[in-house]
Design a protein around this motif. Structure first.
Motif, PDB file in Angstrom:
ATOM      1  N   LEU A  12       0.812  -1.215   0.000  1.00  0.00           N
ATOM      2  CA  LEU A  12       0.000   0.000   0.000  1.00  0.00           C
ATOM      3  C   LEU A  12       0.850   1.272   0.000  1.00  0.00           C
ATOM      4  CD1 LEU A  12      -2.767  -0.877   2.639  1.00  0.00           C
ATOM      5  CD2 LEU A  12      -2.930  -1.032   0.143  1.00  0.00           C
ATOM      6  N   PHE A  13       2.088   1.183   0.439  1.00  0.00           N
ATOM      7  CA  PHE A  13       2.880   2.384   0.694  1.00  0.00           C
ATOM      8  C   PHE A  13       3.568   3.009  -0.525  1.00  0.00           C
ATOM      9  CE2 PHE A  13       2.220   0.519   4.800  1.00  0.00           C
ATOM     10  CZ  PHE A  13       2.119   1.599   5.657  1.00  0.00           C
ATOM     11  N   PRO A  14       4.173   2.238  -1.433  1.00  0.00           N
ATOM     12  CA  PRO A  14       4.909   2.866  -2.544  1.00  0.00           C
ATOM     13  C   PRO A  14       4.103   3.862  -3.378  1.00  0.00           C
ATOM     14  CG  PRO A  14       5.492   0.561  -2.385  1.00  0.00           C
ATOM     15  CD  PRO A  14       4.353   0.770  -1.427  1.00  0.00           C
ATOM     16  N   PRO A  15       2.817   3.590  -3.702  1.00  0.00           N
ATOM     17  CA  PRO A  15       2.090   4.571  -4.511  1.00  0.00           C
ATOM     18  C   PRO A  15       1.926   5.927  -3.824  1.00  0.00           C
ATOM     19  CG  PRO A  15       0.954   2.459  -4.526  1.00  0.00           C
ATOM     20  CD  PRO A  15       2.009   2.377  -3.468  1.00  0.00           C
ATOM     21  N   VAL A  16       1.937   5.939  -2.486  1.00  0.00           N
ATOM     22  CA  VAL A  16       1.749   7.189  -1.743  1.00  0.00           C
ATOM     23  C   VAL A  16       3.082   7.836  -1.383  1.00  0.00           C
ATOM     24  CG1 VAL A  16       0.805   8.213   0.366  1.00  0.00           C
ATOM     25  CG2 VAL A  16      -0.451   6.399  -0.807  1.00  0.00           C
ATOM     26  N   LEU A  17       3.987   7.049  -0.825  1.00  0.00           N
ATOM     27  CA  LEU A  17       5.246   7.601  -0.319  1.00  0.00           C
ATOM     28  C   LEU A  17       6.362   7.588  -1.365  1.00  0.00           C
ATOM     29  CD1 LEU A  17       5.250   6.095   3.285  1.00  0.00           C
ATOM     30  CD2 LEU A  17       4.365   8.301   2.499  1.00  0.00           C
ATOM     31  N   GLY A  18       6.027   7.204  -2.597  1.00  0.00           N
ATOM     32  CA  GLY A  18       7.020   7.221  -3.662  1.00  0.00           C
ATOM     33  C   GLY A  18       6.820   8.367  -4.629  1.00  0.00           C
ATOM     34  N   GLU A  19       5.842   9.219  -4.358  1.00  0.00           N
ATOM     35  CA  GLU A  19       5.506  10.302  -5.283  1.00  0.00           C
ATOM     36  C   GLU A  19       5.616  11.665  -4.595  1.00  0.00           C
ATOM     37  OE1 GLU A  19       4.982   9.703  -8.415  1.00  0.00           O
ATOM     38  OE2 GLU A  19       4.965   7.526  -8.203  1.00  0.00           O
ATOM     39  N   SER A  20       5.478  12.705  -5.389  1.00  0.00           N
ATOM     40  CA  SER A  20       5.394  14.095  -4.920  1.00  0.00           C
ATOM     41  C   SER A  20       6.599  14.468  -4.049  1.00  0.00           C
ATOM     42  CB  SER A  20       4.078  14.295  -4.161  1.00  0.00           C
ATOM     43  OG  SER A  20       3.846  15.661  -3.850  1.00  0.00           O
ATOM     44  N   ILE A  21       6.368  15.272  -3.029  1.00  0.00           N
ATOM     45  CA  ILE A  21       7.454  15.813  -2.213  1.00  0.00           C
ATOM     46  C   ILE A  21       8.217  14.706  -1.490  1.00  0.00           C
ATOM     47  CG2 ILE A  21       7.933  17.210  -0.154  1.00  0.00           C
ATOM     48  CD1 ILE A  21       5.641  19.063  -1.070  1.00  0.00           C
ATOM     49  N   VAL A  22       7.490  13.742  -0.922  1.00  0.00           N
ATOM     50  CA  VAL A  22       8.157  12.652  -0.198  1.00  0.00           C
ATOM     51  C   VAL A  22       8.989  11.813  -1.151  1.00  0.00           C
ATOM     52  CG1 VAL A  22       7.825  10.619   1.249  1.00  0.00           C
ATOM     53  CG2 VAL A  22       6.358  12.608   1.557  1.00  0.00           C
ATOM     54  N   GLY A  23       8.441  11.535  -2.317  1.00  0.00           N
ATOM     55  CA  GLY A  23       9.169  10.758  -3.319  1.00  0.00           C
ATOM     56  C   GLY A  23      10.441  11.454  -3.763  1.00  0.00           C
ATOM     57  N   ARG A  24      10.358  12.765  -3.972  1.00  0.00           N
ATOM     58  CA  ARG A  24      11.546  13.524  -4.379  1.00  0.00           C
ATOM     59  C   ARG A  24      12.592  13.545  -3.269  1.00  0.00           C
ATOM     60  NH1 ARG A  24       7.565  16.914  -6.728  1.00  0.00           N
ATOM     61  NH2 ARG A  24       7.728  18.453  -5.045  1.00  0.00           N
ATOM     62  N   ALA A  25      12.134  13.637  -2.012  1.00  0.00           N
ATOM     63  CA  ALA A  25      13.068  13.613  -0.883  1.00  0.00           C
ATOM     64  C   ALA A  25      13.806  12.281  -0.825  1.00  0.00           C
ATOM     65  CB  ALA A  25      12.325  13.858   0.419  1.00  0.00           C
ATOM     66  N   ARG A  26      13.106  11.208  -1.129  1.00  0.00           N
ATOM     67  CA  ARG A  26      13.746   9.892  -1.123  1.00  0.00           C
ATOM     68  C   ARG A  26      14.781   9.788  -2.248  1.00  0.00           C
ATOM     69  NH1 ARG A  26       9.003   5.481  -0.608  1.00  0.00           N
ATOM     70  NH2 ARG A  26      10.795   4.105  -0.295  1.00  0.00           N
ATOM     71  N   LYS A  27      14.438  10.324  -3.417  1.00  0.00           N
ATOM     72  CA  LYS A  27      15.372  10.273  -4.539  1.00  0.00           C
ATOM     73  C   LYS A  27      16.618  11.114  -4.272  1.00  0.00           C
ATOM     74  CE  LYS A  27      11.779   9.375  -7.983  1.00  0.00           C
ATOM     75  NZ  LYS A  27      10.958   9.945  -9.084  1.00  0.00           N
ATOM     76  N   LYS A  28      16.463  12.191  -3.520  1.00  0.00           N
ATOM     77  CA  LYS A  28      17.599  13.052  -3.172  1.00  0.00           C
ATOM     78  C   LYS A  28      18.464  12.450  -2.069  1.00  0.00           C
ATOM     79  CE  LYS A  28      15.395  17.529  -4.153  1.00  0.00           C
ATOM     80  NZ  LYS A  28      14.915  18.781  -3.506  1.00  0.00           N
ATOM     81  N   GLY A  29      17.984  11.385  -1.430  1.00  0.00           N
ATOM     82  CA  GLY A  29      18.737  10.782  -0.345  1.00  0.00           C
ATOM     83  C   GLY A  29      18.525  11.449   0.996  1.00  0.00           C
ATOM     84  N   LEU A  30      17.515  12.332   1.081  1.00  0.00           N
ATOM     85  CA  LEU A  30      17.225  13.000   2.341  1.00  0.00           C
ATOM     86  C   LEU A  30      16.404  12.117   3.274  1.00  0.00           C
ATOM     87  CD1 LEU A  30      16.185  16.464   0.856  1.00  0.00           C
ATOM     88  CD2 LEU A  30      18.376  15.860   1.893  1.00  0.00           C
ATOM     89  N   LEU A  31      15.788  11.101   2.706  1.00  0.00           N
ATOM     90  CA  LEU A  31      14.863  10.257   3.457  1.00  0.00           C
ATOM     91  C   LEU A  31      14.912   8.842   2.902  1.00  0.00           C
ATOM     92  CD1 LEU A  31      12.388   9.945   5.419  1.00  0.00           C
ATOM     93  CD2 LEU A  31      10.959  10.640   3.493  1.00  0.00           C
ATOM     94  N   GLN A  32      14.957   7.878   3.787  1.00  0.00           N
ATOM     95  CA  GLN A  32      14.895   6.470   3.403  1.00  0.00           C
ATOM     96  C   GLN A  32      13.684   5.844   4.084  1.00  0.00           C
ATOM     97  OE1 GLN A  32      18.285   4.125   4.554  1.00  0.00           O
ATOM     98  NE2 GLN A  32      17.685   2.349   3.331  1.00  0.00           N
ATOM     99  N   ILE A  33      12.801   5.237   3.302  1.00  0.00           N
ATOM    100  CA  ILE A  33      11.625   4.560   3.851  1.00  0.00           C
ATOM    101  C   ILE A  33      11.656   3.105   3.414  1.00  0.00           C
ATOM    102  CG2 ILE A  33       9.107   4.450   3.930  1.00  0.00           C
ATOM    103  CD1 ILE A  33       8.995   7.427   3.410  1.00  0.00           C
ATOM    104  N   CYS A  34      11.629   2.194   4.377  1.00  0.00           N
ATOM    105  CA  CYS A  34      11.651   0.756   4.098  1.00  0.00           C
ATOM    106  C   CYS A  34      10.401   0.121   4.690  1.00  0.00           C
ATOM    107  CB  CYS A  34      12.895   0.116   4.706  1.00  0.00           C
ATOM    108  SG  CYS A  34      14.449   0.851   4.145  1.00  0.00           S
TER     109      CYS A  34
END
Length: 230
Positions: A12-34
């Protein structure tokens, strides 16, 4: 920051936490969500994670051991002592102050309950902090975990382009946000307040403060009372 989420429904999580501001933060390495499948940590060969409640009652209760094994595996992998959260309607309601506080941790582990919740001994063993998103009950902790992750993520340094992106939003100062407008200047006969077109920054700040007070008084007078005491 790193966030680990233990759940029965990691998909359930990737479609929500992989997009928009949170998704961009993850791609920048500012945030890791497992996200971790709770059943993977079950000692039962069939992946069972629940059982009936001692003392009677309807519904099933999540076992302590799968969560405990998951937490221990995460701790061993990261070598850090995470702050553990359990999404529960029993906890204090999440607000902007709590989101800001949680953003100060380098590692969060979020436990998602389901059915009738989880064995209390798990929460006691790990000193888990219970957090609610409101005075109502949901089917599971997944949606609350997504909301918490989003609210905390945008407080992290570098996630938003400017600090003003969140410091001027609702709840940060204790007030709700003032009305905002964009082009065209007149839409369906409704004009943008002239002060916003004046270029006078002092007047604009004063207008926005006045509007924030008015909106808060109308929609959340309880917040206005707290603001006056702050």
């Amino acid at each position: 920051m790193r966030m680990d989420i233990l759940t029965l429904f990691p998909e359930l999580f990737p479609p929500v936490l992989g997009e928009s501001i949170v998704g961009r933060a993850r791609k920048k390495g500012l945030l890791q969500i497992c996200c971790h499948q709770l059943r993977d940590f079950s000692p039962d060969p069939r992946g069972r994670v629940d059982d009936t409640v001692f003392g009677g009652g309807k519904g099933m209760l999540l076992l302590a051991e799968p969560f405990a094994r998951g937490i221990d595996a995460i701790k061993e992998h990261t070598g850090s002592l995470p702050h553990i959260l359990y999404m529960s309607p029993r906890g204090p309601v999440l607000n902007q102050g709590k989101a800001r506080e949680l953003a100060g941790f380098s590692h969060l582990v979020i436990l998602c309950g389901h059915y009738e919740g989880v064995d209390q001994r798990l929460l006691d063993e790990y000193g888990a902090e219970e957090v609610s998103i409101g005075d109502y009950v949901l089917t599971g902790g997944e949606l609350p975990a997504m909301i918490l992750a989003d609210a905390v993520s945008r407080m992290l340094p570098g996630v938003l382009s400017e600090e003003a992106c969140f410091t001027e939003e609702s709840h940060f100062s204790g007030l709700l946000e003032y009305p905002q407008y964009t082009r065209p200047e007149v839409w369906r006969g409704r004009a943008v307040p002239s002060v916003l077109l004046s270029g006078h920054h002092g007047n604009i700040r004063a207008w926005r403060q006045e509007q924030a007070l008015a909106v808060t008084a109308q929609n959340r007078p309880d917040l206005l009372e707290k603001y006056g005491k702050g």
